[in-house]
Write a protein that holds these residues in place. Structure first.
Motif, mmCIF file in Angstrom:
data_model
loop_
_atom_site.group_PDB
_atom_site.id
_atom_site.type_symbol
_atom_site.label_atom_id
_atom_site.label_comp_id
_atom_site.label_asym_id
_atom_site.label_seq_id
_atom_site.Cartn_x
_atom_site.Cartn_y
_atom_site.Cartn_z
ATOM 1 N N ARG A 199 0.834 -1.212 0.000
ATOM 2 C CA ARG A 199 0.000 0.000 0.000
ATOM 3 C C ARG A 199 0.866 1.258 0.000
ATOM 4 N NH1 ARG A 199 -3.220 -3.197 3.553
ATOM 5 N NH2 ARG A 199 -2.259 -2.237 5.398
ATOM 6 N N ILE A 200 1.958 1.223 0.780
ATOM 7 C CA ILE A 200 2.867 2.382 0.812
ATOM 8 C C ILE A 200 3.538 2.565 -0.546
ATOM 9 C CG2 ILE A 200 4.971 3.281 1.857
ATOM 10 C CD1 ILE A 200 4.149 1.893 4.454
ATOM 11 N N ARG A 201 3.954 1.459 -1.163
ATOM 12 C CA ARG A 201 4.590 1.527 -2.488
ATOM 13 C C ARG A 201 3.625 2.100 -3.529
ATOM 14 N NH1 ARG A 201 4.783 -4.022 -5.090
ATOM 15 N NH2 ARG A 201 2.571 -3.394 -5.146
ATOM 16 N N ASP A 202 2.392 1.619 -3.537
ATOM 17 C CA ASP A 202 1.401 2.102 -4.509
ATOM 18 C C ASP A 202 1.151 3.599 -4.330
ATOM 19 O OD1 ASP A 202 1.238 -0.477 -5.446
ATOM 20 O OD2 ASP A 202 -0.609 -0.951 -4.342
ATOM 21 N N ALA A 203 1.082 4.012 -3.062
ATOM 22 C CA ALA A 203 0.859 5.439 -2.800
ATOM 23 C C ALA A 203 2.041 6.264 -3.291
ATOM 24 C CB ALA A 203 0.638 5.665 -1.311
ATOM 25 N N ALA A 204 3.270 5.763 -3.082
ATOM 26 C CA ALA A 204 4.461 6.492 -3.536
ATOM 27 C C ALA A 204 4.474 6.615 -5.056
ATOM 28 C CB ALA A 204 5.714 5.777 -3.045
ATOM 29 N N LEU A 205 4.070 5.554 -5.761
ATOM 30 C CA LEU A 205 4.035 5.599 -7.222
ATOM 31 C C LEU A 205 3.000 6.609 -7.719
ATOM 32 C CD1 LEU A 205 4.350 1.781 -8.056
ATOM 33 C CD2 LEU A 205 6.101 3.548 -8.345
ATOM 34 N N ARG A 206 1.859 6.651 -7.073
ATOM 35 C CA ARG A 206 0.818 7.605 -7.473
ATOM 36 C C ARG A 206 1.258 9.037 -7.192
ATOM 37 N NH1 ARG A 206 -4.771 5.752 -4.949
ATOM 38 N NH2 ARG A 206 -5.434 7.631 -6.105
ATOM 39 N N SER A 225 3.988 2.077 10.183
ATOM 40 C CA SER A 225 2.955 3.073 10.452
ATOM 41 C C SER A 225 3.550 4.480 10.432
ATOM 42 C CB SER A 225 2.300 2.789 11.805
ATOM 43 O OG SER A 225 1.297 3.733 12.086
ATOM 44 N N ASP A 226 4.756 4.610 10.990
ATOM 45 C CA ASP A 226 5.438 5.910 10.955
ATOM 46 C C ASP A 226 5.749 6.307 9.512
ATOM 47 O OD1 ASP A 226 5.345 5.915 13.700
ATOM 48 O OD2 ASP A 226 7.409 5.171 13.951
ATOM 49 N N LEU A 227 6.177 5.330 8.710
ATOM 50 C CA LEU A 227 6.468 5.617 7.309
ATOM 51 C C LEU A 227 5.208 6.059 6.572
ATOM 52 C CD1 LEU A 227 8.392 5.607 4.897
ATOM 53 C CD2 LEU A 227 7.906 3.163 4.610
ATOM 54 N N ALA A 228 4.082 5.393 6.848
ATOM 55 C CA ALA A 228 2.814 5.770 6.209
ATOM 56 C C ALA A 228 2.427 7.196 6.591
ATOM 57 C CB ALA A 228 1.720 4.787 6.603
ATOM 58 N N ASP A 229 2.586 7.543 7.877
ATOM 59 C CA ASP A 229 2.276 8.907 8.322
ATOM 60 C C ASP A 229 3.180 9.926 7.616
ATOM 61 O OD1 ASP A 229 0.325 7.939 9.988
ATOM 62 O OD2 ASP A 229 1.595 7.923 11.775
ATOM 63 N N SER A 230 4.458 9.578 7.479
ATOM 64 C CA SER A 230 5.395 10.483 6.798
ATOM 65 C C SER A 230 5.004 10.666 5.338
ATOM 66 C CB SER A 230 6.820 9.919 6.899
ATOM 67 O OG SER A 230 7.243 9.838 8.245
ATOM 68 N N MET A 231 4.587 9.573 4.690
ATOM 69 C CA MET A 231 4.135 9.664 3.300
ATOM 70 C C MET A 231 2.908 10.564 3.182
ATOM 71 S SD MET A 231 6.052 7.834 1.221
ATOM 72 C CE MET A 231 4.941 7.526 -0.138
ATOM 73 N N ASN A 232 1.995 10.443 4.129
ATOM 74 C CA ASN A 232 0.791 11.277 4.093
ATOM 75 C C ASN A 232 1.147 12.744 4.287
ATOM 76 O OD1 ASN A 232 -0.891 9.086 3.665
ATOM 77 N ND2 ASN A 232 -1.246 8.745 5.848
ATOM 78 N N ARG A 233 2.085 13.024 5.223
ATOM 79 C CA ARG A 233 2.505 14.418 5.430
ATOM 80 C C ARG A 233 3.222 14.961 4.194
ATOM 81 N NH1 ARG A 233 3.686 12.378 10.647
ATOM 82 N NH2 ARG A 233 5.902 12.174 10.127
ATOM 83 N N LEU A 234 4.023 14.086 3.574
ATOM 84 C CA LEU A 234 4.704 14.495 2.346
ATOM 85 C C LEU A 234 3.701 14.811 1.241
ATOM 86 C CD1 LEU A 234 7.290 14.873 0.685
ATOM 87 C CD2 LEU A 234 7.255 12.398 0.222
#
Length: 273
Positions: A199-206, A225-234
């Motif tokens: 899910r994190i990879r797919d979000a990064a690609l999008r 979970s921390d990585l997902a939060d960081s991706m969302n903030r990014l």
């Protein structure tokens, strides 16, 4: 061939488990034979003490009673019991019919009897012509009512081998069960972690393709979970930056389109008015 994240996680857990299980199997396999033989030797020694007490009160001349007694002891213990006169003549044997005992070879030259005559106790592991198999012997010279004689006990090596096989099979099944449970458990864990990473990879690609409105929906805990939060903030920060740049672009475009004679009005602070 490309190995996926889930497969790496599974291998990283299963391979050490397999190595540990294999090492444990090799160790136990080496110990099983020693333990079985030690148990057999201890069993013979304990039974020898019982037979010694019994033989001290038996009339040696009553051959029929001797044969009946050794057959009963052998049946109850699973051990071959032989009584040998001091001159090597066999008096009774739990594995030989009563009518055939008198015709048995003289046992005076048997290794365990020779050792028992010299040292009081003798042991040997050898092939028995009488039974047609390998046996582990324990012989002891004892004093009967009618003089000295030898009590000889023997375990069939084939029986010991079967016991070893049964114990090895039990250990093998335990190891296989542990390996299967570890494999299933690690596969479930790898699948769960793999799904989160996916899910994190797919979000990064999008996000890389400009879809800054995407968010990672991760309800787990820990580093992922921390990585997902960081991706969302990014994603939020990237969207804000993009919106700001888009507004600036529209402003510049509007200014350029509204220019007259190529003259710009600039404030004392250097801003376009």
């Amino acid at each position: 061939m490309r190995i996926g994240f889930r497969t790496w996680l599974l291998l990283s857990a299963v391979v050490p488990t397999l190595v540990v299980s294999g090492s444990l199997w090799l160790y136990l396999d080496a110990r099983i034979q020693d333990d079985i033989e030690a148990e057999a030797a201890a069993s013979l020694k304990n039974l020898m003490g019982v037979v010694e007490q019994w033989i001290s009160g038996v009339e040696i001349k009553d051959i029929g009673a001797l044969q009946d007694a050794v057959v009963r002891i052998g049946r109850d213990s699973g051990v071959r019991v032989t009584l040998v006169r001091d001159d090597g003549k066999v008096l009774a044997d739990s594995k030989v019919p009563a009518g055939s005992v008198a015709s048995m070879d003289n046992h005076g030259k048997r290794p365990e009897i020779i050792q028992a005559r010299a040292q009081g106790t003798g042991t040997a592991t050898r092939f028995s012509k009488t039974l047609g198999g390998r046996l582990k012997y324990l012989a002891r010279r004892v004093q009967g009512n009618d003089g000295p004689l030898f009590v000889r006990l023997a375990y069939s090596m084939a029986d010991l081998g079967r016991r070893e096989s049964e114990r090895r099979n039990a250990v093998l099944w335990i190891a296989l069960t542990a390996l299967i449970l570890a494999g299933v458990g690690n596969w479930l864990l790898a699948s769960r972690l793999g799904a989160r990473v996916g899910r994190i990879r797919d979000a990064a690609l999008r996000m890389a393709s400009g879809e800054f409105e995407v968010r990672v929906d991760d309800k787990g805990s820990g580093e992922l979970s921390d990585l997902a939060d960081s991706m969302n903030r990014l994603a939020i920060a990237s969207q804000e930056t993009f919106d700001h740049l888009e507004r600036e672009g529209r402003l510049v475009k509007a200014i350029l389109e509204g220019m007259q004679e190529g003259v710009l009005a600039v404030s004392p602070q250097g801003r376009i008015t």
